[in-house]
Design a protein around this motif. Structure first.
Motif, PDB file in Angstrom:
ATOM      1  N   GLN A 270      43.904  -5.407  48.343  1.00 30.19           N
ATOM      2  CA  GLN A 270      43.538  -5.970  49.643  1.00 30.19           C
ATOM      3  C   GLN A 270      43.514  -7.489  49.557  1.00 30.19           C
ATOM      4  O   GLN A 270      43.190  -8.160  50.539  1.00 30.19           O
ATOM      5  CB  GLN A 270      42.160  -5.475  50.085  1.00 30.19           C
ATOM      6  N   GLN A 271      43.843  -8.023  48.389  1.00 29.61           N
ATOM      7  CA  GLN A 271      43.790  -9.459  48.173  1.00 29.61           C
ATOM      8  C   GLN A 271      44.737  -9.828  47.034  1.00 29.61           C
ATOM      9  O   GLN A 271      45.066  -8.993  46.190  1.00 29.61           O
ATOM     10  CB  GLN A 271      42.366  -9.894  47.832  1.00 29.61           C
ATOM     11  N   ILE A 272      45.186 -11.068  47.054  1.00 30.65           N
ATOM     12  CA  ILE A 272      45.999 -11.590  45.960  1.00 30.65           C
ATOM     13  C   ILE A 272      45.439 -12.951  45.584  1.00 30.65           C
ATOM     14  O   ILE A 272      44.841 -13.639  46.421  1.00 30.65           O
ATOM     15  CB  ILE A 272      47.482 -11.715  46.356  1.00 30.65           C
ATOM     16  N   GLY A 273      45.602 -13.333  44.324  1.00 32.21           N
ATOM     17  CA  GLY A 273      45.068 -14.626  43.941  1.00 32.21           C
ATOM     18  C   GLY A 273      45.521 -15.069  42.565  1.00 32.21           C
ATOM     19  O   GLY A 273      46.089 -14.292  41.786  1.00 32.21           O
ATOM     20  N   HIS A 274      45.222 -16.338  42.283  1.00 31.63           N
ATOM     21  CA  HIS A 274      45.563 -16.943  41.002  1.00 31.63           C
ATOM     22  C   HIS A 274      44.608 -18.120  40.788  1.00 31.63           C
ATOM     23  O   HIS A 274      44.208 -18.778  41.759  1.00 31.63           O
ATOM     24  CB  HIS A 274      47.022 -17.432  41.013  1.00 31.63           C
ATOM     25  N   PRO A 275      44.237 -18.394  39.551  1.00 30.67           N
ATOM     26  CA  PRO A 275      43.327 -19.521  39.317  1.00 30.67           C
ATOM     27  C   PRO A 275      43.846 -20.859  39.819  1.00 30.67           C
ATOM     28  O   PRO A 275      43.047 -21.757  40.125  1.00 30.67           O
ATOM     29  CB  PRO A 275      43.183 -19.531  37.788  1.00 30.67           C
ATOM     30  N   GLU A 276      45.170 -21.018  39.945  1.00 32.49           N
ATOM     31  CA  GLU A 276      45.745 -22.291  40.356  1.00 32.49           C
ATOM     32  C   GLU A 276      46.366 -22.244  41.748  1.00 32.49           C
ATOM     33  O   GLU A 276      47.135 -23.134  42.114  1.00 32.49           O
ATOM     34  CB  GLU A 276      46.790 -22.733  39.330  1.00 32.49           C
ATOM     35  N   TYR A 277      46.022 -21.229  42.534  1.00 29.66           N
ATOM     36  CA  TYR A 277      46.543 -21.169  43.906  1.00 29.66           C
ATOM     37  C   TYR A 277      46.010 -22.373  44.683  1.00 29.66           C
ATOM     38  O   TYR A 277      44.807 -22.659  44.652  1.00 29.66           O
ATOM     39  CB  TYR A 277      46.114 -19.870  44.583  1.00 29.66           C
ATOM     40  N   PRO A 278      46.878 -23.093  45.376  1.00 29.35           N
ATOM     41  CA  PRO A 278      46.449 -24.376  45.965  1.00 29.35           C
ATOM     42  C   PRO A 278      45.433 -24.259  47.101  1.00 29.35           C
ATOM     43  O   PRO A 278      44.611 -25.159  47.291  1.00 29.35           O
ATOM     44  CB  PRO A 278      47.767 -24.997  46.449  1.00 29.35           C
TER      45      PRO A 278
END
Length: 382
Positions: A270-278
């Motif tokens: 239900q979500q996507i992410g990354h530690p460096e997503y701007p």
């Protein structure tokens, strides 16, 4: 004999009542004991099942044993008998804990061996699928069908609804990229129940050497492809609800990228992410938990996008993938797994070249339309 018939009647009546409590319309294949119980009586039975194989609140295995059916072995797919084991984790069972032998069909042993099938006279497959090509339960079914065909064992499929069964979409698999997350030339969303797909696998000669298994599908009653269906249990640890299931065909492609899909949270897929997503407006932190051991970016804050709280939308979209690629702007965005999930070498190149979703979709033809035509002959429901 009369006692057996009485018990059978009571179980069928109870199952029917339970079905009506959960749905006033749909009668699942497993509930129709009167159709398949006579085929199992007096035989050594193998079951391919997991936690989703329920008749009301009772597991199919327990129901059959209570009716005097001899269940010899139980074969389980990814995530195991309980459906709680993390993806990619091999399973070993202590069969001394039950009256039947448990066999995992995951890891190195994806297909039952002749030795494992020894003594089995008939196989029953009853596992809830979600209708995406890369969901591995269908691959397990195909390997079970293949092994049964090679050993001369008939197989019964107890059909269940496909929650993503109202549409067909995505690139058709290039068989050069054949893997456990995609065995056949079908699109990402095939729009078929597990029973319909079994018929296509058999009919199209997709088993090894074109062999066919002796197959019988116990159809559902009062279900069609236009109906929505809310699963009574999580089909796997990281598909917690209808929203995740509806987003899965679109968001699973992120498993072939550097992005997290929320494994290790309560809102996987239900979500996507990354530690460096701007864009740091939204964040989540994966943790190791049951069904998601050692998730990507464990204990690290990830920033990204969320659909949590929205209504399920049963469609395939590439927009999140296109957007995330542009936002991250990294050469290492895709990994080698992506092509296996996509089923084609083209999709990664198209996104990297900046093509729009409409332009990418046009490249799926005529293969997608040809599949839809072929699919028609195997449909059991309209």
């Amino acid at each position: 004999m009369y006692r057996f018939i009485f018990i059978l009647f009571m179980v069928i009546a109870g199952c029917t009542n339970q079905a009506q409590e959960r749905s006033t319309e749909i009668l699942l294949g497993a509930y129709q004991l009167e159709e398949y119980l006579p085929l199992l009586t007096g035989k050594q039975v193998g079951l391919s099942v997991n936690h989703s194989s329920l008749i009301g609140q009772t597991h199919l295995t327990d129901s059959l044993i209570s009716l005097g059916i001899s269940v010899k072995k139980v074969f389980t797919p990814e995530h195991g008998f309980t459906g709680t084991v993390s993806d990619g984790v091999n399973i070993e069972y202590d069969s001394s804990l039950s009256s039947y032998e448990l066999v995992s069909l995951y890891g190195k042993n994806k297909k039952p061996t002749p030795e494992q099938l020894s003594g089995i006279e008939i196989m029953v497959f009853d596992i809830q699928d979600v209708g995406a090509r890369f969901y591995t339960y269908a691959s397990t079914m195909q390997f079970v069908m293949e092994a049964c065909a090679e050993s001369g064992i008939p197989i019964i499929i107890l059909d269940r609804p496909n929650p993503n069964g109202s549409y067909v979409d995505g690139p058709v698999l290039d068989t050069a990229l054949r893997s456990f997350v995609g065995l056949n030339p079908i699109p990402i969303v095939h729009g078929m129940t597990i029973g319909e797909l079994a018929q296509m696998i058999n009919g199209e000669g997709w088993l090894a050497n074109g062999i066919q298994t002796e197959l019988q599908v116990i159809k559902m009653k009062n279900w069609d492809h236009g109906m929505t269906y809310s699963l009574p249990v999580k089909p796997s640890p990281n598909l917690p609800d209808d929203l995740s299931i509806s987003l899965y065909p679109s968001l699973c492609l992120f498993e072939g990228t550097i992005m997290s899909v929320g494994r290790g949270t309560d809102y996987a897929f239900q979500q996507i992410g990354h530690p460096e997503y701007p864009d740091t407006t939204y964040s989540f932190t994966p943790i190791s938990k049951e069904g998601a051991k050692w998730p990507p970016y464990e204990d690290v804050v990830c920033y990204g996008l969320s659909w949590t709280g929205s209504q399920p939308q049963y469609r395939l979209t590439l927009q999140p993938l296109i957007q995330a690629y542009k936002e991250m702007n990294r050469d290492d965005f895709f990994n080698n797994y992506f092509k296996r999930l996509a089923g084609t070498n083209s999709l990664q190149k198209q996104i990297e070249e900046g093509l729009s979703e409409d332009e990418i979709r046009s490249s799926w033809e005529p293969a997608l339309s040809n599949f839809k035509m072929k699919r028609e002959q195997y449909l059991l429901y309209q």
